[in-house]
Motif scaffolding. Structure first.
Motif, PDB file in Angstrom:
ATOM      1  N   GLY A   1      36.678  47.320  25.358  1.00  0.00           N
ATOM      2  CA  GLY A   1      38.037  46.847  25.575  1.00  0.00           C
ATOM      3  C   GLY A   1      38.173  45.670  26.525  1.00  0.00           C
ATOM      4  N   ARG A   2      37.084  45.296  27.189  1.00  0.00           N
ATOM      5  CA  ARG A   2      37.130  44.151  28.113  1.00  0.00           C
ATOM      6  C   ARG A   2      36.874  42.861  27.355  1.00  0.00           C
ATOM      7  N   SER A   3      37.311  41.771  27.913  1.00  0.00           N
ATOM      8  CA  SER A   3      36.945  40.472  27.341  1.00  0.00           C
ATOM      9  C   SER A   3      35.476  40.210  27.672  1.00  0.00           C
TER      10      SER A   3
ATOM     11  N   LEU B   1      30.933  40.018  31.439  1.00  0.00           N
ATOM     12  CA  LEU B   1      29.837  39.260  32.046  1.00  0.00           C
ATOM     13  C   LEU B   1      30.013  39.095  33.552  1.00  0.00           C
ATOM     14  N   ARG B   2      31.223  39.135  34.015  1.00  0.00           N
ATOM     15  CA  ARG B   2      31.485  39.010  35.443  1.00  0.00           C
ATOM     16  C   ARG B   2      31.303  40.339  36.180  1.00  0.00           C
ATOM     17  N   THR B   3      31.584  41.472  35.515  1.00  0.00           N
ATOM     18  CA  THR B   3      31.637  42.748  36.236  1.00  0.00           C
ATOM     19  C   THR B   3      30.581  43.775  35.839  1.00  0.00           C
ATOM     20  N   ALA B   4      29.912  43.604  34.715  1.00  0.00           N
ATOM     21  CA  ALA B   4      28.947  44.618  34.256  1.00  0.00           C
ATOM     22  C   ALA B   4      27.764  44.700  35.215  1.00  0.00           C
ATOM     23  N   GLU B   5      27.239  45.888  35.365  1.00  0.00           N
ATOM     24  CA  GLU B   5      26.068  46.080  36.224  1.00  0.00           C
ATOM     25  C   GLU B   5      24.865  45.313  35.693  1.00  0.00           C
ATOM     26  N   ARG B   6      24.673  45.345  34.370  1.00  0.00           N
ATOM     27  CA  ARG B   6      23.559  44.631  33.740  1.00  0.00           C
ATOM     28  C   ARG B   6      24.096  43.766  32.615  1.00  0.00           C
ATOM     29  N   VAL B   7      23.690  42.514  32.551  1.00  0.00           N
ATOM     30  CA  VAL B   7      24.123  41.630  31.473  1.00  0.00           C
ATOM     31  C   VAL B   7      22.986  41.250  30.531  1.00  0.00           C
TER      32      VAL B   7
END
Length: 187
Positions: free
Chosen positions: A140-142, A147-153
């Motif tokens: 549900g996130r943009s 990419l700004r808030t995830a623990e792992r990208v």
């Protein structure tokens, strides 16, 4: 590169059984590093022997016991060192399908068309799976927020590469089909 580092990278997501790891490979790592379940199980055993992963047995009723694997400190350090090294060689494509396309001249255009359409079906299927994984990751996130808030990208970035690869495959296949149709019309 060996399967070793792909398995270690997959275990960054957390503890997993060989079966769970095989499923994770199907939807994430397989877009750039495919492996059979048997290869994964053999590699997990080697990694455990080398002290790079730790295994524990989970007792189950009505099913065989399963082994769960996690990264050890040594495994994490090995993966960190690997990630810091430049790749040993550039990407090389080894694709039997492309050899068939290379050899198509003088053959049956309809056979070639069928091969291209089959490849398109595979690409669409993979693209659908990758897009479902993308939606699950975004939750549900943009994309920007993720990419700004995830623990792992890292998994998302490699998923982006898989999506781009399959989109490129589809564009190329569409172009090949157009060229074949044009040649048949002229011929």
């Amino acid at each position: 590169m060996s399967l070793k580092y792909a398995v270690l990278a997959a275990l960054l997501e957390g503890e997993a059984s060989g079966y769970e790891l095989s499923k994770a490979f199907d939807v994430s790592l397989a877009n750039f590093w495919p492996a059979t379940p048997q290869q994964l199980y053999r590699e997990l055993e080697r990694l455990a022997q080398d002290g790079l992963v730790q295994a524990r047995t989970v007792q189950q009723e009505r099913r065989p016991n399963k082994r769960m694997f996690t990264l050890t400190g040594a495994g994490r350090a090995e993966l960190t060192a690997f990630a810091a090294e430049p790749p040993k060689r550039p990407t090389a494509v080894r694709d039997e399908f492309l050899i068939k396309i290379q050899a198509m001249d003088g053959g049956d255009t309809e056979v070639t068309r069928a091969l291209v359409e089959e490849r398109m079906g595979w690409a669409r299927g993979k693209l659908d799976r990758y897009r479902r994984v993308r939606e699950r990751l975004l939750d549900g996130r943009s994309e920007e927020e993720y990419l700004r808030t995830a623990e792992r990208v890292g998994p998302y970035l490699t998923l982006m590469a898989g999506i781009a690869f399959e989109e490129d495959n589809l564009r190329w296949c569409e172009r090949v089909l157009a060229i074949l149709a044009q040649r048949v019309a002229l011929g």
